[in-house]
Design a protein around this motif. Structure first.
Motif, PDB file in Angstrom:
ATOM      1  N   ILE A  54      -6.622 152.452 -99.593  1.00 34.05           N
ATOM      2  CA  ILE A  54      -5.979 151.885-100.755  1.00 34.05           C
ATOM      3  C   ILE A  54      -6.756 150.652-101.574  1.00 34.05           C
ATOM      4  CG2 ILE A  54      -3.927 150.818-101.745  1.00 34.05           C
ATOM      5  CD1 ILE A  54      -3.560 153.583-100.894  1.00 34.05           C
ATOM      6  N   ASP A  55      -7.577 149.937-100.440  1.00 37.25           N
ATOM      7  CA  ASP A  55      -8.565 148.795-100.886  1.00 37.25           C
ATOM      8  C   ASP A  55      -9.752 149.512-101.094  1.00 37.25           C
ATOM      9  OD1 ASP A  55      -6.419 147.072-100.310  1.00 37.25           O
ATOM     10  OD2 ASP A  55      -6.836 146.922 -98.097  1.00 37.25           O
ATOM     11  N   SER A  56      -9.856 150.528-101.396  1.00 37.35           N
ATOM     12  CA  SER A  56     -11.529 151.218-101.628  1.00 37.35           C
ATOM     13  C   SER A  56     -11.867 150.781-102.992  1.00 37.35           C
ATOM     14  CB  SER A  56     -11.312 152.652-101.580  1.00 37.35           C
ATOM     15  OG  SER A  56     -12.657 153.213-102.112  1.00 37.35           O
ATOM     16  N   ALA A  57     -12.959 150.633-103.305  1.00 40.27           N
ATOM     17  CA  ALA A  57     -13.727 150.036-104.536  1.00 40.27           C
ATOM     18  C   ALA A  57     -13.984 151.281-105.211  1.00 40.27           C
ATOM     19  CB  ALA A  57     -14.776 149.057-104.356  1.00 40.27           C
ATOM     20  N   MET A  58     -13.913 152.640-104.892  1.00 37.77           N
ATOM     21  CA  MET A  58     -14.480 153.667-105.578  1.00 37.77           C
ATOM     22  C   MET A  58     -13.681 153.990-106.927  1.00 37.77           C
ATOM     23  SD  MET A  58     -14.448 156.212-102.234  1.00 37.77           S
ATOM     24  CE  MET A  58     -15.246 157.773-103.501  1.00 37.77           C
ATOM     25  N   TYR A  59     -12.382 153.435-106.971  1.00 38.83           N
ATOM     26  CA  TYR A  59     -11.934 153.806-108.210  1.00 38.83           C
ATOM     27  C   TYR A  59     -10.920 152.609-108.898  1.00 38.83           C
ATOM     28  CZ  TYR A  59     -12.299 158.725-106.506  1.00 38.83           C
ATOM     29  OH  TYR A  59     -12.456 159.775-105.968  1.00 38.83           O
ATOM     30  N   SER A  60     -10.606 152.477-109.808  1.00 43.75           N
ATOM     31  CA  SER A  60      -9.879 151.374-110.506  1.00 43.75           C
ATOM     32  C   SER A  60      -8.660 151.178-110.002  1.00 43.75           C
ATOM     33  CB  SER A  60      -9.854 151.559-112.082  1.00 43.75           C
ATOM     34  OG  SER A  60      -8.988 152.472-112.357  1.00 43.75           O
ATOM     35  N   ASN A  61      -7.858 149.971-110.353  1.00 36.57           N
ATOM     36  CA  ASN A  61      -6.712 149.580-109.712  1.00 36.57           C
ATOM     37  C   ASN A  61      -5.683 150.799-110.106  1.00 36.57           C
ATOM     38  OD1 ASN A  61      -7.499 147.416-108.679  1.00 36.57           O
ATOM     39  ND2 ASN A  61      -7.155 146.021-110.280  1.00 36.57           N
TER      40      ASN A  61
END
Length: 448
Positions: A54-61
């Protein structure tokens, strides 16, 4: 007549309810298994087979809200159906099973049930509370079936074992796609920014947050050291292998076979032409120097003596160059073997390096990503790239003692950069456009 019809309806309703009751274990297990399959499908399609972070920076919020909503829903379904499966199995006794067989209801194969339960547990176990306490960004997924001796102590602290592949279940559709939700399904009561601010304040007020930050920093530091060390090994070991093999293994053997004077001096016609040009220039240089210093002209015997000495020197030079080219061929084979061996025995380090580069790439801004993309594309597939490919191919040909075939070089330049450009555009369209759409937009604006 009316009473008989009414009693038949009641009997059929009770029979249908009883059949539904007897099929509860199988139905619950199938629904839990389908939910686990959908979770794994999201992992494979959007997170490269890893855990849904959930904290991944791969996708937007907004995208992560969508994945989080789907994950929570599927986990809830899987856990509830597993509880229903256990409860219904506890209430079903031998009499109910015999009644089910008489009613034409076949239970699943016990081995099939165990395989499904094992797969469901493997998927759900990654999202338990104990596993969520470890920061996901500081972890690296370890490929399965790795030799234990090849994993160092530092790499063990950065690796997490992944569950094995799911068992192949017959008569199951593995391509079930999760239903697409609307934006209203993922919206909460309060804005996400307020909730994230509250969460950040909780982390700052937590007395254990400092230890978690230090632990995360230490893991990141270990990952960086392992990555840099492995990259240096990939460069140094093949080079050392090439030099050692050329000096102590291949070199003596080649020199022994080419020690005789009758051995061929030139291994290709290009070397011979180069030697003739050099000898001709030496003769012209002698005549030119003789004319400048206004000395008595050289006798033909003197010129012939000087030319003979120079020819012997050129022949020895090109004989040494031909031997070196043959040595390079076999030494390069040793280097390739060493490089492949290093890759095979360092699978944990490769996984660490992969995450290391992922963090670097995802940490760059959109303009930096676009700048790097344009730089590499212009170097390898740009307008001026054919000249670089030509120099590179001629250098490789000379390194191996091969004649520089102009037709092959031009054909290579006309095809290979085009293939690279096509693959690169497909990668931008297929992956980068999904991972970082803003970087693609910046790339297009800068490229225009």
């Amino acid at each position: 007549m009316k009473n008989s019809v009414f009693s038949q309806k009641i009997y059929s309703f009770l029979l249908a309810a009883y059949r539904w009751y007897l099929q509860t274990p199988e139905r619950s297990l199938d629904e839990a298994y389908d939910a686990a399959l959908k979770i794994q499908e999201i992992e494979d399609k959007h997170f490269n087979g890893n855990k849904i972070d959930i904290d991944s920076a791969m996708y937007s919020n907004s995208v992560m809200d969508y994945f989080e909503s789907d994950l929570n829903k599927l986990l809830k379904i899987a856990r509830m159906r597993l509880t229903e499966f256990r409860g219904s199995r506890w209430f079903l006794n031998e009499e109910n099973q015999k009644a089910a067989q008489k009613a034409g209801i076949e239970y699943l194969n016990p081995s099939l049930v165990l395989e499904k339960l094992n797969f469901i547990d493997q998927v759900i176990s990654k999202y338990t509370t104990s596993s969520d306490k470890t920061p996901s960004k500081a972890l690296v997924v370890q490929p399965p079936n790795l030799p234990v001796n090849s994993v160092t102590s530092d790499e063990k602290s950065l690796l997490v074992n992944t569950p094995p592949l799911p068992p192949k279940i017959p008569n199951q559709d593995l391509k079930n796609k999760p239903k697409v939700k609307s934006k209203t399904d993922t919206m909460g009561v309060l804005p996400r920014s307020i909730l994230s601010t509250i969460s950040r304040l909780q982390v700052e007020l937590d007395p254990n947050s400092e230890e978690e930050v230090i632990q995360s920093f230490r893991q990141t530091q270990k990952r960086t050291i392992i990555s840099i060390r492995f990259i240096l090994l990939l460069i140094i070991i093949p080079l050392l292998t090439h030099q050692i093999a050329k000096a102590f293994v291949v070199g003596p053997i080649i020199d022994r076979f080419r020690s005789t004077q009758e051995m061929q001096i030139f291994i290709n016609s290009e070397m011979e032409e180069e030697a003739l040009v050099e000898l001709q220039r030496f003769e012209e240089k002698l005549k030119f120097e003789n004319l400048i210093i206004k000395a008595p002209p050289l006798l033909p015997e003197q010129i012939e003596t000087e030319m003979k000495n120079k020819a012997k020197e050129i022949a020895e030079e090109f004989r040494h160059e031909s031997s070196g080219a043959i040595k390079n061929v076999f030494a390069d084979m040793f280097s390739v073997v060493a490089f492949i061996w290093l890759l095979l025995v360092s699978k944990p380090s490769i996984a660490v390096v992969k995450v290391f580069f992922d963090n670097i790439v995802y940490g760059l801004s959109d303009s930096a990503k676009a700048f790097i993309i344009i730089l590499f594309t212009d170097i390898f597939v740009g307008f001026h790239s054919p000249h670089g490919w030509e120099v590179l191919l001629e250098g490789v040909s000379r390194h191996w003692g091969l004649p520089a075939n102009r037709d092959f070089i031009f054909l290579f330049i006309a095809t290979f950069p085009v293939i690279l450009d096509t693959i690169f555009k497909y990668w931008i369209f297929r992956y980068l456009n999904r991972i970082s759409p803003s970087a693609v937009a910046t790339y297009r604006n800068m490229n225009e």
